[in-house]
Design a protein around this motif. Structure first.
Motif, mmCIF file in Angstrom:
data_model
loop_
_atom_site.group_PDB
_atom_site.id
_atom_site.type_symbol
_atom_site.label_atom_id
_atom_site.label_comp_id
_atom_site.label_asym_id
_atom_site.label_seq_id
_atom_site.Cartn_x
_atom_site.Cartn_y
_atom_site.Cartn_z
ATOM 1 N N ALA A 53 41.430 22.272 43.216
ATOM 2 C CA ALA A 53 42.793 22.783 43.091
ATOM 3 C C ALA A 53 42.763 24.294 42.920
ATOM 4 C CB ALA A 53 43.489 22.135 41.895
ATOM 5 N N LEU A 54 43.827 24.943 43.389
ATOM 6 C CA LEU A 54 43.957 26.400 43.261
ATOM 7 C C LEU A 54 45.129 26.711 42.343
ATOM 8 C CD1 LEU A 54 43.675 27.268 47.070
ATOM 9 C CD2 LEU A 54 41.890 27.636 45.352
ATOM 10 N N LEU A 55 44.926 27.652 41.422
ATOM 11 C CA LEU A 55 46.009 28.122 40.556
ATOM 12 C C LEU A 55 46.317 29.562 40.917
ATOM 13 C CD1 LEU A 55 47.860 28.155 37.980
ATOM 14 C CD2 LEU A 55 45.795 28.708 36.662
ATOM 15 N N PHE A 56 47.558 29.830 41.309
ATOM 16 C CA PHE A 56 47.982 31.184 41.658
ATOM 17 C C PHE A 56 48.958 31.696 40.602
ATOM 18 C CE2 PHE A 56 46.779 29.270 45.701
ATOM 19 C CZ PHE A 56 46.106 30.289 46.355
ATOM 20 N N HIS A 57 48.809 32.964 40.227
ATOM 21 C CA HIS A 57 49.711 33.598 39.263
ATOM 22 C C HIS A 57 49.641 35.102 39.490
ATOM 23 C CE1 HIS A 57 51.819 34.691 35.663
ATOM 24 N NE2 HIS A 57 50.750 35.247 35.101
ATOM 25 N N GLU A 58 50.782 35.713 39.719
ATOM 26 C CA GLU A 58 50.831 37.146 40.042
ATOM 27 C C GLU A 58 49.780 37.431 41.119
ATOM 28 O OE1 GLU A 58 50.536 38.887 36.153
ATOM 29 O OE2 GLU A 58 52.618 38.451 35.676
ATOM 30 N N ASN A 59 48.846 38.347 40.877
ATOM 31 C CA ASN A 59 47.855 38.611 41.927
ATOM 32 C C ASN A 59 46.503 37.978 41.613
ATOM 33 O OD1 ASN A 59 47.317 40.253 39.833
ATOM 34 N ND2 ASN A 59 46.669 42.010 41.074
ATOM 35 N N HIS A 60 46.513 36.879 40.845
ATOM 36 C CA HIS A 60 45.275 36.195 40.502
ATOM 37 C C HIS A 60 45.218 34.802 41.118
ATOM 38 C CE1 HIS A 60 44.058 39.289 37.732
ATOM 39 N NE2 HIS A 60 45.261 39.264 37.206
ATOM 40 N N GLY A 77 49.448 17.616 29.349
ATOM 41 C CA GLY A 77 48.975 17.067 28.071
ATOM 42 C C GLY A 77 48.101 18.071 27.330
ATOM 43 N N HIS A 78 47.174 18.690 28.062
ATOM 44 C CA HIS A 78 46.300 19.686 27.427
ATOM 45 C C HIS A 78 47.106 20.896 26.945
ATOM 46 C CE1 HIS A 78 42.830 22.226 26.635
ATOM 47 N NE2 HIS A 78 43.462 23.175 27.295
ATOM 48 N N LEU A 79 48.046 21.352 27.762
ATOM 49 C CA LEU A 79 48.862 22.512 27.363
ATOM 50 C C LEU A 79 49.716 22.192 26.135
ATOM 51 C CD1 LEU A 79 50.072 23.933 30.814
ATOM 52 C CD2 LEU A 79 48.190 24.770 29.376
ATOM 53 N N ALA A 80 50.315 20.989 26.133
ATOM 54 C CA ALA A 80 51.184 20.609 25.018
ATOM 55 C C ALA A 80 50.363 20.445 23.740
ATOM 56 C CB ALA A 80 51.936 19.321 25.353
ATOM 57 N N LYS A 81 49.162 19.924 23.873
ATOM 58 C CA LYS A 81 48.300 19.726 22.692
ATOM 59 C C LYS A 81 47.879 21.068 22.096
ATOM 60 C CE LYS A 81 43.850 17.728 21.378
ATOM 61 N NZ LYS A 81 42.588 17.176 21.909
ATOM 62 N N THR A 82 47.504 22.022 22.973
ATOM 63 C CA THR A 82 47.004 23.306 22.494
ATOM 64 C C THR A 82 48.130 24.316 22.251
ATOM 65 O OG1 THR A 82 46.684 23.995 24.802
ATOM 66 C CG2 THR A 82 44.787 23.025 23.686
ATOM 67 N N ARG A 83 49.326 24.035 22.778
ATOM 68 C CA ARG A 83 50.501 24.919 22.687
ATOM 69 C C ARG A 83 50.187 26.343 23.145
ATOM 70 N NH1 ARG A 83 53.419 23.827 17.027
ATOM 71 N NH2 ARG A 83 55.119 24.856 18.135
ATOM 72 N N ASP A 84 49.275 26.447 24.096
ATOM 73 C CA ASP A 84 48.860 27.761 24.616
ATOM 74 C C ASP A 84 49.144 27.765 26.119
ATOM 75 O OD1 ASP A 84 47.507 29.915 25.716
ATOM 76 O OD2 ASP A 84 45.571 29.454 24.772
ATOM 77 N N TYR A 125 53.886 30.307 38.256
ATOM 78 C CA TYR A 125 52.562 29.733 38.498
ATOM 79 C C TYR A 125 52.678 28.694 39.601
ATOM 80 C CZ TYR A 125 51.544 31.683 33.894
ATOM 81 O OH TYR A 125 51.385 32.529 32.827
ATOM 82 N N LEU A 126 51.682 28.662 40.475
ATOM 83 C CA LEU A 126 51.655 27.640 41.526
ATOM 84 C C LEU A 126 50.282 26.986 41.511
ATOM 85 C CD1 LEU A 126 52.624 26.197 44.135
ATOM 86 C CD2 LEU A 126 51.699 28.144 45.412
ATOM 87 N N ILE A 127 50.279 25.661 41.448
ATOM 88 C CA ILE A 127 49.019 24.914 41.557
ATOM 89 C C ILE A 127 49.034 24.166 42.883
ATOM 90 C CG2 ILE A 127 47.590 23.060 40.602
ATOM 91 C CD1 ILE A 127 48.745 23.841 37.848
ATOM 92 N N ILE A 128 48.040 24.466 43.734
ATOM 93 C CA ILE A 128 47.920 23.742 45.005
ATOM 94 C C ILE A 128 46.766 22.752 44.866
ATOM 95 C CG2 ILE A 128 47.475 23.923 47.481
ATOM 96 C CD1 ILE A 128 48.727 26.670 47.486
ATOM 97 N N LYS A 129 47.107 21.467 44.943
ATOM 98 C CA LYS A 129 46.109 20.399 44.821
ATOM 99 C C LYS A 129 45.500 20.121 46.195
ATOM 100 C CE LYS A 129 49.574 18.020 43.353
ATOM 101 N NZ LYS A 129 50.405 16.853 43.077
ATOM 102 N N GLU A 189 44.636 31.790 31.104
ATOM 103 C CA GLU A 189 43.288 31.322 30.752
ATOM 104 C C GLU A 189 43.302 29.846 30.369
ATOM 105 O OE1 GLU A 189 40.269 32.765 31.065
ATOM 106 O OE2 GLU A 189 41.450 34.274 32.124
ATOM 107 N N ASN A 190 44.279 29.462 29.544
ATOM 108 C CA ASN A 190 44.318 28.065 29.104
ATOM 109 C C ASN A 190 44.758 27.139 30.229
ATOM 110 O OD1 ASN A 190 43.810 26.200 26.976
ATOM 111 N ND2 ASN A 190 46.019 25.900 26.762
ATOM 112 N N MET A 191 45.539 27.666 31.171
ATOM 113 C CA MET A 191 45.918 26.837 32.331
ATOM 114 C C MET A 191 44.690 26.490 33.172
ATOM 115 S SD MET A 191 49.611 27.931 33.786
ATOM 116 C CE MET A 191 51.011 28.120 32.683
ATOM 117 N N LYS A 192 43.705 27.407 33.220
ATOM 118 C CA LYS A 192 42.463 27.097 33.943
ATOM 119 C C LYS A 192 41.806 25.858 33.333
ATOM 120 C CE LYS A 192 41.221 31.960 34.851
ATOM 121 N NZ LYS A 192 40.185 32.969 34.561
ATOM 122 N N THR A 193 41.720 25.861 31.991
ATOM 123 C CA THR A 193 41.130 24.701 31.308
ATOM 124 C C THR A 193 41.964 23.453 31.568
ATOM 125 O OG1 THR A 193 40.366 26.206 29.596
ATOM 126 C CG2 THR A 193 40.300 23.851 29.073
ATOM 127 N N ALA A 194 43.295 23.618 31.536
ATOM 128 C CA ALA A 194 44.188 22.473 31.736
ATOM 129 C C ALA A 194 43.988 21.851 33.120
ATOM 130 C CB ALA A 194 45.639 22.911 31.543
#
Lengths: 299, 299
Positions: B210-217, B245-252, B200-204, B256-261
């Motif tokens: 911010a942009l989140l890249f993963h595979e072809n998404h 923090g959001h990922l660790a709290k939700t453990r997901d 996963y790559l997040i470009i701020k 999809e959850n990275m978008k929310t994070a």
């Protein structure tokens, strides 16, 4: 539902860091009509061209459902010409040449058949002509959307401010919003611009998306990240055409529906900048919407 | 659920076009821990400070649920010091001074009590130290997130590339993505960076989201448009802290959850840049989430 489009139909010379194209078809009304014709028919076009404007381009527009009764053809004169050079970021540009030609003494005439238009979009053009068109409409359209540019802020600010008082939605880019308001913060700029007349303000930020301001609300619409940007000319007008096209098709001018209209406009604009620039009709024919997705895209 | 945070705890001097503040508390691990402590406890901090680092700041972190067993205090040395000047856009900056001090020979030690951490975030720091921490973890965390900066691309590119092979998510800004990949287009840059290791790559992009890249998404997350930007220092780290923090709290750790994070991280960062800069604890104490809204905001 009917839509009147006012703007230029012109020739452009484009230079980018990656190439150069001579005398391609351009103009705000050309791009807007091509994009909007994906959504509504008829489109009532108001513009002026010289004898040099290709009949094939007029025929292509007609075939898309664009009525040309309001397009004046001045056989012995030359069409409006603009030439610009894009910077490396493909988001900012310098104007190299502006030849008004037929535009210099353009007096628009709204045919009777256009009078019932519910939607009116004033593409980038002399503010005086934009105001003239509004005054010729016997019944005020349900929604008036207006585009403009920094050039008019410099040479015709008083006229521009008069038009601003008459429109519902203003479409400008971030640097124009800063110039018009004298504020660097876009939030502060938006507050000032909204106090000048329009109830809605859309600030276009190119690859960074667009912001919609209304009363005390703001909506940030993303843009599709592109691998290659070939020619950004007409992207703003294509955005505007998709925006007004969606609103005219759905006949819903709520803030909620404007959010969707911005996403539609962004999708249309993404096709515009990716396509080759040799002719606007070739560019525009490819402008069909991608599969709907509210959240993520595939490359 | 537990989270280990590795990074600097430091002093900053900040200059902006609007003011100047001397020796305020900063550092990547400080900002990340403050932001993440809104979501999970305990936070296992790994860092190093000198004898000049205020005990009150350490106590304030402890009160937020931050374990300090992994923070080395070198009484006779000075804390890491960074000084920078922001440009008019408040989005780009120049580094004026970097004094490594205690960071120069920092050998991190992961206490046994940290070993069960499911989440690990490597704040901006020497790549060698980041790699050392990963190697000390007896069981690989469920998710490893890493931040870095242009400085390490210039002076420690080989080490940086080694760390990249070991992490799941890389967080960098747009100019760093261009520098690391040698590509101007962020889409092309993302493809190259993803081929270097991270899934996963997040470009701020600061105010542009911010942009989140993963595979072809790709997912484009907007940022809250702000009326006033007071001090952007720590915004990237606060974003990172909200994200992990959001990922660790939700453990997901799904896409999809990275978008929310990312939306959560953006909201946290918006509080960071608006607040006054006299002390990180004063800045951070205000970082509570605004009312949830997926689409539009009020001023």
């Amino acid at each position: 539902m009917s839509l009147t489009v006012v703007g230029t139909m012109a020739f452009d010379d484009i230079e980018t860091p990656f190439g150069k194209s001579d005398r391609i078809i351009g103009g705000s009304a050309t791009f807007i009509a091509w994009a909007a014709s994906n959504f509504v028919k008829p489109i009532n076009q108001v513009s002026v061209v010289g004898g040099d404007f290709p009949q094939t381009e007029l025929d292509a527009l007609k075939a898309r459902g664009v009525a040309l009764e309001g397009v004046q053809i001045k056989k012995d004169e030359k069409s409006f010409f603009w030439s610009g050079r894009y910077h490396m970021d493909m988001n900012t540009r310098d104007t190299l040449v502006t030849e008004l030609n037929v535009l210099a003494d353009f007096a628009p005439h709204i045919p009777d058949s256009y009078q019932s238009s519910e939607f009116l979009i004033l593409g980038n053009l002399t503010p005086q002509v934009q105001l003239d068109v509004i005054k010729q409409m016997k019944q005020r359209p349900k929604l008036i959307v207006m585009d403009t540019m920094n050039f008019w802020m410099e040479v015709a600010l008083d006229d521009l401010k008069k038009v601003l008082k008459e429109v519902d939605v203003l479409l400008i880019n971030d640097s124009e919003a800063r110039q018009l308001s004298g504020e660097f913060s876009l939030v502060k700029a938006a507050k000032k611009v909204l106090s000048m007349g329009p109830r809605y303000l859309i600030i276009k930020k190119g690859e960074h998306g667009a912001l919609l301001f209304h009363e005390n609300h703001v909506f940030f619409a993303p843009a599709l990240p592109l691998e290659d940007v070939f020619d950004p000319t007409g992207a703003g007008d294509t955005f505007a055409g998709g925006f007004i096209g969606h609103l005219a098709k759905t006949r819903d001018i709520s803030f909620e529906n404007m959010k969707t209209a911005i996403i539609v406009g962004s999708a249309m604009a993404s096709f515009c900048v990716e396509s080759s620039a040799y002719s606007v009709s070739a560019k525009s024919r490819r402008k069909t919407l991608p599969a709907a997705s509210n959240s993520s895209y595939s490359w």
